[in-house]
Scaffold this active site. Structure first.
Site, PDB file in Angstrom:
ATOM      1  N   ASN A   9       0.839  -1.196   0.000  1.00 28.51           N
ATOM      2  CA  ASN A   9       0.000   0.000   0.000  1.00 28.51           C
ATOM      3  C   ASN A   9       0.877   1.251   0.000  1.00 28.51           C
ATOM      4  O   ASN A   9       2.110   1.162  -0.043  1.00 28.51           O
ATOM      5  CB  ASN A   9      -0.966  -0.011   1.195  1.00 28.51           C
ATOM      6  CG  ASN A   9      -0.242   0.005   2.547  1.00 28.51           C
ATOM      7  OD1 ASN A   9       0.931   0.366   2.652  1.00 28.51           O
ATOM      8  ND2 ASN A   9      -0.945  -0.388   3.597  1.00 28.51           N
ATOM      9  N   ASP A 198      -9.161  -9.387  -0.534  1.00 30.55           N
ATOM     10  CA  ASP A 198      -8.416  -8.526   0.391  1.00 30.55           C
ATOM     11  C   ASP A 198      -8.410  -7.086  -0.095  1.00 30.55           C
ATOM     12  O   ASP A 198      -8.472  -6.144   0.709  1.00 30.55           O
ATOM     13  CB  ASP A 198      -6.982  -9.045   0.543  1.00 30.55           C
ATOM     14  CG  ASP A 198      -6.165  -8.200   1.495  1.00 30.55           C
ATOM     15  OD1 ASP A 198      -6.368  -8.321   2.716  1.00 30.55           O
ATOM     16  OD2 ASP A 198      -5.328  -7.412   1.018  1.00 30.55           O
TER      17      ASP A 198
END
EC number: 3.1.2.2
Length: 324
Positions: A9, A198
């Site tokens: 991320n 996810d």
């Protein structure tokens, strides 16, 4: 393999879905090897279930992930695989365990994808290992049946939702299943599906908190039915429960087999993901309380609270046992 920026991320923490995909690839390799270890009809191992998976420590860009797998039990038609994930800082040499997972596979014939073949038995070091494995097999079989029976929910869009409500953060992703997503049999890799799940769960958590979020754990992932190449899948996620420092998100996958298939949409996969909110320094942050509005949302909140308390009690019991 080394973790790269597209695995993580914006804060540099590796996506839980990336790790789940690597875990499933290791499980698929070892179980397919085992199922073809004796003379007979060739097969490919298909993922049927992933037991609860805890993310023990975050992994970061630049670290090396080492995934190891071991077959721990075989029934007549299924294989249990235990997988460990270690992360290594190649600058310092420091290593740490980030994940432990248990997966169940079934061998499908290369000639007939609807035919489940028999699994070659393994040799156990002790009789107790076989008995313990059989107990785990029976438990997961029962839980998978119960999960399938409660799979009728559908997520509908909400007009102008208020912040911190279920409707405010709920998300969906639509994906066309292509050849690169599939096994030799033309069905979606379990790891591809988990990575997408996810991703959706992460969007739900980020919308709810507006902070950096990471996967903390994944409850059992049940693969109810195969997803064929050419299907359009819809991955939907919604917040079900929040504690002071964690969020539970329900995610399910529906498949539309509209290419050369008259079949209607069906529920293929379901699971619960747990996320935590982190500061820029990586410290846990308080999670905004989920505002439930409907009776169904309140019921799901209480069910999530029950799972949270059960997991917390189990973790405390394990810590006490380890300390003795």
């Amino acid at each position: 393999r080394i973790m790269r920026p597209d695995d993580a991320n914006i804060a540099g923490n590796v996506h839980g879905g990336t790790i789940l995909k690597m875990i499933e690839e290791a499980g698929a390799i070892i179980s397919t090897r085992h199922c073809n270890s004796q003379a007979g009809e060739p097969s490919v191992a298909a993922l049927a279930r992933v037991e609860r998976t805890d993310f023990l420590s975050p992994m970061c860009i630049g670290e090396v992930a080492n995934v190891s797998a071991e077959i721990t039990y075989t029934s007549r038609h299924s294989v249990e695989v235990q997988v460990n994930v270690m992360s290594e800082n190649i600058l310092t040499g420091a290593k740490k365990l980030t994940n432990k997972a248990t997966l169940w596979y079934v061998p499908l014939s290369l000639k007939n994808v609807n035919k489940v073949l028999e699994v070659p038995p393994i040799q156990y070091m002790r009789k107790e290992q076989e008995d313990e494995g059989k107990k785990r097999y029976e438990e997961q079989k029962l839980d998978r049946l119960e999960t399938k029976q409660r799979n009728g929910d559908v997520i509908f869009p909400v007009i102008n939702p208020e912040p911190h409500t279920v409707g405010y953060s709920q998300s969906s992703l639509i994906h066309l299943v292509g050849p690169s997503d599939c096994t030799l049999l033309g069905f979606v890799h379990g790891g591809v599906t988990m990575k997408l799940m996810d991703e959706v769960a992460g969007i739900v958590a980020a919308r709810h908190c507006k902070t950096n979020i990471v996967t903390a754990s994944v409850d059992a992932i049940n693969f109810h039915e195969k997803i064929k190449k050419g299907c359009v899948i819809t991955i939907s996620g919604r917040m079900t429960f929040t504690s002071n420092k964690s969020m539970e998100i329900e995610v399910f996958v529906d498949a539309d087999p509209f290419v050369d298939e008259p079949r209607e949409r069906y529920r293929a996969v379901s699971a619960f993901f747990t996320y935590v909110s982190l500061s820029k320094e990586g410290k846990p942050l308080p999670v905004p309380q989920l505002l439930t509005e409907t009776e169904d949302e309140k019921r799901r909140f209480e069910e999530g609270k029950g799972r949270y308390l059960q997991t917390k009690a189990k973790r405390q019991a394990q810590m006490q046992q380890a300390a003795q």
